[in-house]
Design an enzyme around this catalytic site. Structure first.
Site, PDB file in Angstrom:
ATOM      1  N   TYR A  89     -35.034 -25.736  -7.205  1.00  0.00           N
ATOM      2  CA  TYR A  89     -35.292 -25.811  -8.642  1.00  0.00           C
ATOM      3  C   TYR A  89     -34.321 -24.902  -9.404  1.00  0.00           C
ATOM      4  O   TYR A  89     -34.013 -23.786  -8.979  1.00  0.00           O
ATOM      5  CB  TYR A  89     -36.737 -25.393  -8.959  1.00  0.00           C
ATOM      6  CG  TYR A  89     -37.014 -25.400 -10.462  1.00  0.00           C
ATOM      7  CD1 TYR A  89     -37.357 -26.566 -11.116  1.00  0.00           C
ATOM      8  CD2 TYR A  89     -36.877 -24.229 -11.211  1.00  0.00           C
ATOM      9  CE1 TYR A  89     -37.576 -26.576 -12.495  1.00  0.00           C
ATOM     10  CE2 TYR A  89     -37.097 -24.231 -12.590  1.00  0.00           C
ATOM     11  CZ  TYR A  89     -37.438 -25.409 -13.223  1.00  0.00           C
ATOM     12  OH  TYR A  89     -37.641 -25.416 -14.570  1.00  0.00           O
TER      13      TYR A  89
ATOM     14  N   ASN B  97     -43.041 -25.078  -9.990  1.00  0.00           N
ATOM     15  CA  ASN B  97     -42.008 -26.040  -9.575  1.00  0.00           C
ATOM     16  C   ASN B  97     -42.595 -27.321  -8.990  1.00  0.00           C
ATOM     17  O   ASN B  97     -42.158 -28.422  -9.318  1.00  0.00           O
ATOM     18  CB  ASN B  97     -41.060 -25.385  -8.562  1.00  0.00           C
ATOM     19  CG  ASN B  97     -40.272 -24.236  -9.178  1.00  0.00           C
ATOM     20  OD1 ASN B  97     -40.355 -24.018 -10.386  1.00  0.00           O
ATOM     21  ND2 ASN B  97     -39.532 -23.513  -8.369  1.00  0.00           N
TER      22      ASN B  97
ATOM     23  N   HIS C 178     -18.050 -67.510 -26.279  1.00  0.00           N
ATOM     24  CA  HIS C 178     -17.056 -66.848 -27.159  1.00  0.00           C
ATOM     25  C   HIS C 178     -17.475 -66.928 -28.626  1.00  0.00           C
ATOM     26  O   HIS C 178     -16.617 -66.927 -29.507  1.00  0.00           O
ATOM     27  CB  HIS C 178     -15.661 -67.452 -27.005  1.00  0.00           C
ATOM     28  CG  HIS C 178     -15.238 -67.646 -25.585  1.00  0.00           C
ATOM     29  ND1 HIS C 178     -14.567 -66.685 -24.864  1.00  0.00           N
ATOM     30  CD2 HIS C 178     -15.431 -68.691 -24.730  1.00  0.00           C
ATOM     31  CE1 HIS C 178     -14.341 -67.134 -23.633  1.00  0.00           C
ATOM     32  NE2 HIS C 178     -14.859 -68.342 -23.522  1.00  0.00           N
TER      33      HIS C 178
ATOM     34  N   LYS D 297     -29.821 -58.801 -51.762  1.00  0.00           N
ATOM     35  CA  LYS D 297     -29.840 -58.520 -50.329  1.00  0.00           C
ATOM     36  C   LYS D 297     -31.239 -58.520 -49.717  1.00  0.00           C
ATOM     37  O   LYS D 297     -32.195 -58.057 -50.320  1.00  0.00           O
ATOM     38  CB  LYS D 297     -29.210 -57.141 -50.061  1.00  0.00           C
ATOM     39  CG  LYS D 297     -27.711 -57.140 -50.157  1.00  0.00           C
ATOM     40  CD  LYS D 297     -27.106 -58.047 -49.116  1.00  0.00           C
ATOM     41  CE  LYS D 297     -25.763 -57.587 -48.625  1.00  0.00           C
ATOM     42  NZ  LYS D 297     -25.687 -56.322 -47.993  1.00  0.00           N
TER      43      LYS D 297
ATOM     44  N   ASN E 134     -31.993 -57.401 -45.959  1.00  0.00           N
ATOM     45  CA  ASN E 134     -31.249 -56.941 -44.780  1.00  0.00           C
ATOM     46  C   ASN E 134     -32.090 -56.913 -43.500  1.00  0.00           C
ATOM     47  O   ASN E 134     -33.258 -56.542 -43.548  1.00  0.00           O
ATOM     48  CB  ASN E 134     -30.709 -55.532 -45.030  1.00  0.00           C
ATOM     49  CG  ASN E 134     -29.642 -55.519 -46.102  1.00  0.00           C
ATOM     50  OD1 ASN E 134     -28.918 -56.492 -46.276  1.00  0.00           O
ATOM     51  ND2 ASN E 134     -29.564 -54.416 -46.833  1.00  0.00           N
TER      52      ASN E 134
ATOM     53  N   GLU F 137     -31.036 -54.201 -36.679  1.00  0.00           N
ATOM     54  CA  GLU F 137     -29.883 -53.307 -36.572  1.00  0.00           C
ATOM     55  C   GLU F 137     -30.277 -51.975 -35.946  1.00  0.00           C
ATOM     56  O   GLU F 137     -29.541 -51.383 -35.154  1.00  0.00           O
ATOM     57  CB  GLU F 137     -29.267 -53.063 -37.951  1.00  0.00           C
ATOM     58  CG  GLU F 137     -28.584 -54.301 -38.526  1.00  0.00           C
ATOM     59  CD  GLU F 137     -28.240 -54.120 -40.006  1.00  0.00           C
ATOM     60  OE1 GLU F 137     -27.525 -53.164 -40.335  1.00  0.00           O
ATOM     61  OE2 GLU F 137     -28.707 -54.929 -40.826  1.00  0.00           O
TER      62      GLU F 137
ATOM     63  N   SER G 122     -31.574 -53.819 -50.685  1.00  0.00           N
ATOM     64  CA  SER G 122     -30.484 -52.881 -50.943  1.00  0.00           C
ATOM     65  C   SER G 122     -30.750 -52.165 -52.254  1.00  0.00           C
ATOM     66  O   SER G 122     -31.307 -52.740 -53.188  1.00  0.00           O
ATOM     67  CB  SER G 122     -29.163 -53.653 -51.012  1.00  0.00           C
ATOM     68  OG  SER G 122     -28.236 -52.944 -51.809  1.00  0.00           O
TER      69      SER G 122
HETATM   70  N1  ARG Z   1     -40.982 -25.469 -17.994  1.00  0.00           N
HETATM   71  C1  ARG Z   1     -40.466 -25.572 -16.679  1.00  0.00           C
HETATM   72  C2  ARG Z   1     -39.775 -26.945 -16.535  1.00  0.00           C
HETATM   73  O1  ARG Z   1     -40.039 -27.736 -17.306  1.00  0.00           O
HETATM   74  C3  ARG Z   1     -41.562 -25.476 -15.664  1.00  0.00           C
HETATM   75  C4  ARG Z   1     -41.104 -25.024 -14.326  1.00  0.00           C
HETATM   76  C5  ARG Z   1     -40.705 -23.628 -14.407  1.00  0.00           C
HETATM   77  N2  ARG Z   1     -40.403 -23.079 -13.147  1.00  0.00           N
HETATM   78  C6  ARG Z   1     -39.735 -21.951 -13.056  1.00  0.00           C
HETATM   79  N3  ARG Z   1     -39.521 -21.541 -11.868  1.00  0.00           N
HETATM   80  N4  ARG Z   1     -39.273 -21.311 -14.090  1.00  0.00           N
HETATM   81  O2  ARG Z   1     -38.981 -27.155 -15.675  1.00  0.00           O
END
Ligand code: ARG
Length: 465
Positions: free
Chosen positions: A320, A112, A158, A286, A288, A293, A280
């Protein structure tokens, strides 16, 4: 252990194949391999410095990670798409390479805080690439502006012919937009690297005696996250990247809309280079403006990416949640779209030809100097509101008689007001109109020459480039 997963200790059974596929992020977080390795090297060095790893273990890990980084760059090492994510991949490669010491890398760390760190580093790198493209575009805009200080062009409101400007003035307007984008991305980068998440663990910190400031220093972060829950749950920096990307795409899309219009036979102001147009399959005549775009069209997906991440983050309980794995693809996609769009616009702009005579023609036939004619009467003592109405009547008369303002004889003009005299023709001369708009921010060549000198300076002083 009955499963081959790194987290498999408490599991009796293998996960279903569908679970693995649905859960995996390797197909896109493989883009972060550099950042993941750099982050791990810093983490390992710190563990060594703190005596949590021995000197020998630290050396093995750091050397191993460096070997893996080079190996991946050179294609000698391959990632295993069977493994869930980039973090598991690198750890597996390391353990394969150096044996048991590799298993110690994840001490005092969670995926995390690891992923939050990788992601911040990745975004900082994305910003650098975007800024490089923005910088080139800014340079090109200044160069073209310098060459076209006196190129007259109709200005619109405009999408109706309004007042005269110059091509330089028009380009410098886009300079301002892209310069703001450059500065905005600078803020995004600083925010991404402001506080290091590592050391937050899964969400509640750790009992190991980590030196977080040292890791921050190694990874170029300005400081460390002051709350471990915030460290692993904050994705504001990614949203800021997507907002800045949306803004730059909005600017690009306005520019491209005008390339499309001005390149049409109806306007005929621009001729796009063959190399940046397409034909085209059915209509042989054409040529383009597909690229313009496409940039206009791709703006939609970049806005979509912003809304996508905002929606993912909305209502998420702390800290998380796996939902947050969805934070990566919007960033990768927006980054690639912005960089390519900037490159394409650069090429189109660099090679397009402007048709000066056509721009002048449109101005002459569009009563573009009507405001100046009104100002003329004001200078002769007529209140502006009366003058506005008198000129309105003159324009109507011209339309009925198929004449331009400068084609009216003095007798015709005097039918509408006796304040007109021979000096009126000079007053509505297009070049004079431009030259007299000398206030800062105005289109006169003299003013813009000054502005360009300042902008040149500004660009020279932008760091990173
Ligand atoms: N692949 C996970 C992500 O991108 C990584 C973190 C995973 N953490 C966990 N507690 N499962 O978020």
């Amino acid at each position: 252990m009955k499963t081959n997963k790194l987290w498999g200790g408490r599991f009796d059974k293998e996960t279903d194949k569908l679970t693995d596929e649905f859960n995996a992020s390797i197909s896109f977080d493989k883009n972060f391999y550099r950042e993941d390795i750099t982050g791990s090297i810093a983490h390992a060095k710190m563990l060594g410095k703190q005596g949590i790893l021995t000197k020998n273990e630290t050396e093995q890990i750091v050397n191993g990670l460096e070997t893996i980084l080079n190996g991946l760059e050179e294609g000698k090492f391959k990632l295993n798409e069977e493994l869930e994510d980039i973090h598991m991949n690198i750890e597996a490669l390391l353990t394969n390479l150096i044996g048991d010491a590799g298993k110690k890398l994840h001490t005092g760390r969670s995926r995390n805080d690891q992923v939050a760190t990788d992601f911040r580093l990745y975004i900082a790198h994305c910003v650098e690439d975007v800024q490089t493209e923005l910088y080139s575009l800014l340079k090109l805009l200044l160069k073209l502006a310098k060459e076209n200080l006196e190129t007259l062009m109709p200005g619109y409101t405009h999408l109706q012919i309004a007042q005269p400007i110059t091509y330089a003035h028009y380009l410098l307007c886009y300079f301002q937009m892209f310069y703001r984008d450059y500065k905005q991305f600078e803020i995004v980068k600083n925010q991404s690297l402001s506080e290091l998440p590592l050391g937050a663990g899964a969400l509640a910190g750790t009992t190991y005696n980590l030196d977080r400031e040292y890791v921050a220093e190694l990874l170029d972060f300005a400081g460390v996250k002051k709350n471990s829950i915030d460290a692993v749950s904050d994705r504001d920096f990614a949203l800021n990247f997507l907002q800045a990307s949306s803004l730059v795409m909005m600017h690009l899309s306005r520019f491209c809309e005008e390339i499309i219009l001005y390149n049409s036979s109806e306007f005929n102001f621009y001729t796009l280079d063959d190399a940046y147009t397409t034909g085209s399959s059915i209509m042989p005549q054409k040529k383009n403006p597909d690229l313009a775009e496409l940039i206009r069209g791709k703006t939609g997906r970049v806005y979509g990416n912003l809304i996508s991440l905002f929606t993912t983050m909305k209502g998420l309980p702390l800290a998380y949640n796996k939902d947050m794995q969805e934070d990566k693809e919007p960033i990768i996609d927006s980054f690639e779209t912005v960089v390519t769009s900037l490159k394409v616009l650069y090429k189109m702009l660099e090679t397009l030809k402007i048709n000066k005579s056509e721009m002048l023609n449109k101005m002459k036939n569009g009563f573009i100097n009507a405001t100046d004619l009104a100002d003329y009467l004001v200078k002769k003592g007529e209140p502006f509101r009366n003058s506005h109405s008198i000129i309105g009547n003159i324009v109507l008369y011209c339309e009925k008689n198929n004449k331009r303002l400068d084609e009216l004889t003095l007798e015709e003009l005097n039918e509408f007001s006796d304040k007109f005299s021979t000096d009126v023709y000079n007053e509505i001369d297009l070049e004079k109109i431009i030259n007299e708009r000398e206030l800062i921010g105005g289109p006169s060549p003299k003013t813009n020459r000054l502005i360009i000198a300042r902008l040149d300076n500004l660009l020279d002083n932008l760091h990173n480039n």
